[in-house]
Write an enzyme that holds these catalytic residues in place. Structure first.
Site, mmCIF file in Angstrom:
data_model
loop_
_atom_site.group_PDB
_atom_site.id
_atom_site.type_symbol
_atom_site.label_atom_id
_atom_site.label_comp_id
_atom_site.label_asym_id
_atom_site.label_seq_id
_atom_site.Cartn_x
_atom_site.Cartn_y
_atom_site.Cartn_z
ATOM 1 N N ASP A 1 -1.377 4.177 4.249
ATOM 2 C CA ASP A 1 -0.986 5.588 3.880
ATOM 3 C C ASP A 1 -0.732 5.212 1.969
ATOM 4 O O ASP A 1 -0.819 4.066 1.391
ATOM 5 C CB ASP A 1 -0.142 5.941 3.605
ATOM 6 C CG ASP A 1 0.276 6.444 5.618
ATOM 7 O OD1 ASP A 1 -1.606 6.620 5.710
ATOM 8 O OD2 ASP A 1 0.819 7.635 5.738
ATOM 9 N N HIS B 1 1.169 0.199 4.810
ATOM 10 C CA HIS B 1 1.237 1.560 2.786
ATOM 11 C C HIS B 1 0.149 0.206 2.061
ATOM 12 O O HIS B 1 1.390 -0.339 2.425
ATOM 13 C CB HIS B 1 2.301 1.795 2.170
ATOM 14 C CG HIS B 1 2.792 2.632 3.104
ATOM 15 N ND1 HIS B 1 3.909 2.454 4.416
ATOM 16 C CD2 HIS B 1 2.892 3.797 3.465
ATOM 17 C CE1 HIS B 1 4.538 3.751 5.175
ATOM 18 N NE2 HIS B 1 3.893 4.521 4.264
#
Length: 232
Positions: free
Chosen positions: A46, A191
């Site tokens: 993400d 991430h």
């Protein structure tokens, strides 16, 4: 006693924000949280693309012949289109993570639809020629109107959240957390940017170090890393 206004505000909070998130997090209603095929796991990333960490991540995935899913921010895709092109060229899936990292709890449905989903999908499609149809809302927070988007987008959450936005977590326990908790069908969220509110800016550097060790270990467990759409 509570006033009518207070009761109304609480009711809106429960119906618009809290109940949808409970339905998705606890019951899995309307969302994908894990796969069902044995010996398959999906790594998802993400908040990118990021000019420093995403290229390093793509190098690592290519080295291990791993395909992943990137839930990108439209604003970042707009700034770094070459990284979006590289993701696509190397066989990774690209999904939507809003235009900027803003919670769906804090926005009106029309703002989300036009200002985040459509805007980001338009950006990605203009770069790679394919329109994304998988979506992960920031922090996995769903509002009531997000359920009306299910015909257009497959909403993806996760089964393993490793808290890799913390540099300390990445340095001390990320590797063991991943290796101990990854199972058949796991959808893992990591991430490739540390720019989000609450994250350590250089946490992805240490995440990449841990991930390299994890990918080496997963080979001995005969687990295949696939894209979310392949798992679905």
């Amino acid at each position: 006693m509570l006033s009518h206004l207070t009761i109304g505000i609480i009711s809106i909070f429960i119906l618009y924000m809290l109940l949808p998130s409970l339905l998705t997090r606890l019951a899995g209603y309307g969302v994908m949280r894990r796969g069902t095929s044995p010996k398959e796991v999906a790594f998802t990333f993400d908040d990118g693309p990021h000019p420093e960490y995403t290229p390093r991540l793509l190098d690592l995935l290519a080295q291990h012949k791993v395909k992943a899913t990137f839930f990108v921010l439209g604003s970042q895709a707009e700034r770094y289109p070459e990284l979006i092109k590289r993701m696509d060229r190397e066989g990774h899936q690209i999904g939507i993570h809003n235009y900027i990292h803003t919670s769906n709890w804090l926005m009106l449905p029309g703002t989300i639809r036009r200002g985040h989903l459509k805007r980001t999908a338009d950006i990605v499609e203009s770069i790679i020629g394919t329109r994304p149809d998988y979506y992960r809302p920031p922090w996995g927070l769903i509002n009531m109107f997000d359920f009306f988007r299910l015909k257009q987008y497959r909403i993806v959450l996760w089964s393993l959240m490793a808290h890799d936005w913390s540099r300390k977590k990445c340095q001390t326990s990320l590797r063991s957390t991943l290796l101990n908790r990854i199972r058949d069908g796991s959808i893992i969220v990591l991430h490739d940017s540390g720019d989000t509110l609450g994250a350590d800016g250089n946490a992805p550097h240490y995440m990449l170090q841990a991930l390299e060790e994890v990918l080496n270990q997963l080979k001995t467990r005969n687990l295949k890393c696939v894209r979310v759409d392949e798992m679905a």
